[in-house]
Design a protein around this motif. Structure first.
Motif, PDB file in Angstrom:
ATOM      1  N   LYS A   1       5.001  -6.529 -46.162  1.00 17.05           N
ATOM      2  CA  LYS A   1       5.995  -7.586 -45.945  1.00 17.05           C
ATOM      3  C   LYS A   1       7.343  -6.994 -45.548  1.00 17.05           C
ATOM      4  O   LYS A   1       8.016  -7.501 -44.647  1.00 17.05           O
ATOM      5  N   GLY A   2       7.746  -5.914 -46.202  1.00 17.95           N
ATOM      6  CA  GLY A   2       9.006  -5.257 -45.863  1.00 17.95           C
ATOM      7  C   GLY A   2       8.996  -4.700 -44.454  1.00 17.95           C
ATOM      8  O   GLY A   2       9.992  -4.781 -43.730  1.00 17.95           O
TER       9      GLY A   2
ATOM     10  N   LYS B   1       9.248  -7.665 -41.968  1.00 17.52           N
ATOM     11  CA  LYS B   1      10.590  -8.245 -42.028  1.00 17.52           C
ATOM     12  C   LYS B   1      11.568  -7.386 -41.228  1.00 17.52           C
ATOM     13  O   LYS B   1      12.349  -7.888 -40.421  1.00 17.52           O
ATOM     14  N   GLY B   2      11.521  -6.075 -41.427  1.00 19.08           N
ATOM     15  CA  GLY B   2      12.379  -5.164 -40.676  1.00 19.08           C
ATOM     16  C   GLY B   2      12.044  -5.153 -39.195  1.00 19.08           C
ATOM     17  O   GLY B   2      12.931  -5.073 -38.339  1.00 19.08           O
ATOM     18  N   PHE B   3      10.752  -5.223 -38.876  1.00 24.10           N
ATOM     19  CA  PHE B   3      10.315  -5.225 -37.478  1.00 24.10           C
ATOM     20  C   PHE B   3      10.864  -6.441 -36.740  1.00 24.10           C
ATOM     21  O   PHE B   3      11.430  -6.315 -35.655  1.00 24.10           O
TER      22      PHE B   3
ATOM     23  N   SER C   1      -0.576  -5.152 -54.920  1.00 21.33           N
ATOM     24  CA  SER C   1       0.683  -5.887 -54.765  1.00 21.33           C
ATOM     25  C   SER C   1       1.776  -5.004 -54.178  1.00 21.33           C
ATOM     26  O   SER C   1       2.649  -5.479 -53.452  1.00 21.33           O
ATOM     27  N   ALA C   2       1.746  -3.702 -54.474  1.00 20.62           N
ATOM     28  CA  ALA C   2       2.713  -2.778 -53.882  1.00 20.62           C
ATOM     29  C   ALA C   2       2.459  -2.648 -52.382  1.00 20.62           C
ATOM     30  O   ALA C   2       3.399  -2.575 -51.592  1.00 20.62           O
ATOM     31  N   LEU C   3       1.192  -2.634 -51.993  1.00 19.95           N
ATOM     32  CA  LEU C   3       0.841  -2.564 -50.575  1.00 19.95           C
ATOM     33  C   LEU C   3       1.292  -3.830 -49.849  1.00 19.95           C
ATOM     34  O   LEU C   3       1.869  -3.755 -48.757  1.00 19.95           O
ATOM     35  N   VAL C   4       1.081  -4.981 -50.455  1.00 25.69           N
ATOM     36  CA  VAL C   4       1.517  -6.244 -49.855  1.00 25.69           C
ATOM     37  C   VAL C   4       3.029  -6.266 -49.707  1.00 25.69           C
ATOM     38  O   VAL C   4       3.564  -6.673 -48.675  1.00 25.69           O
TER      39      VAL C   4
END
Length: 71
Positions: free
Chosen positions: A26-27, A30-32, A19-22
């Motif tokens: 996602k972060g 989102k930034g990209f 879940s930390a990898l997901v």
């Protein structure tokens, strides 16, 4: 060109590594997308000569100083 930043955050206790990898993936995306599709385009706001305030101060017949061309 887009600037891509990565952040390594510590994994909270009780949270699975998957879940930390997901969350990190996602972060990243989102930034990209926020950077890659930013609607601000500074080249559209670049002034290419004297504007109305300069003409009001110097008059319409004032010579415009331009840089000499490189030959």
């Amino acid at each position: 060109m887009a600037l891509i930043e990565t952040h390594h955050l510590p994994v909270p206790a009780g949270t699975g590594r998957a879940s930390a990898l997901v969350s990190e993936v996602k972060g990243f995306w989102k930034g990209f997308f926020a950077t890659a599709f930013n609607p601000y385009r500074p080249e559209l706001h670049y002034m290419r000569g004297p504007g109305p305030a300069w003409r009001a101060k110097h008059g319409m017949d004032a010579p415009i100083r331009l840089k000499p061309r490189d030959r």
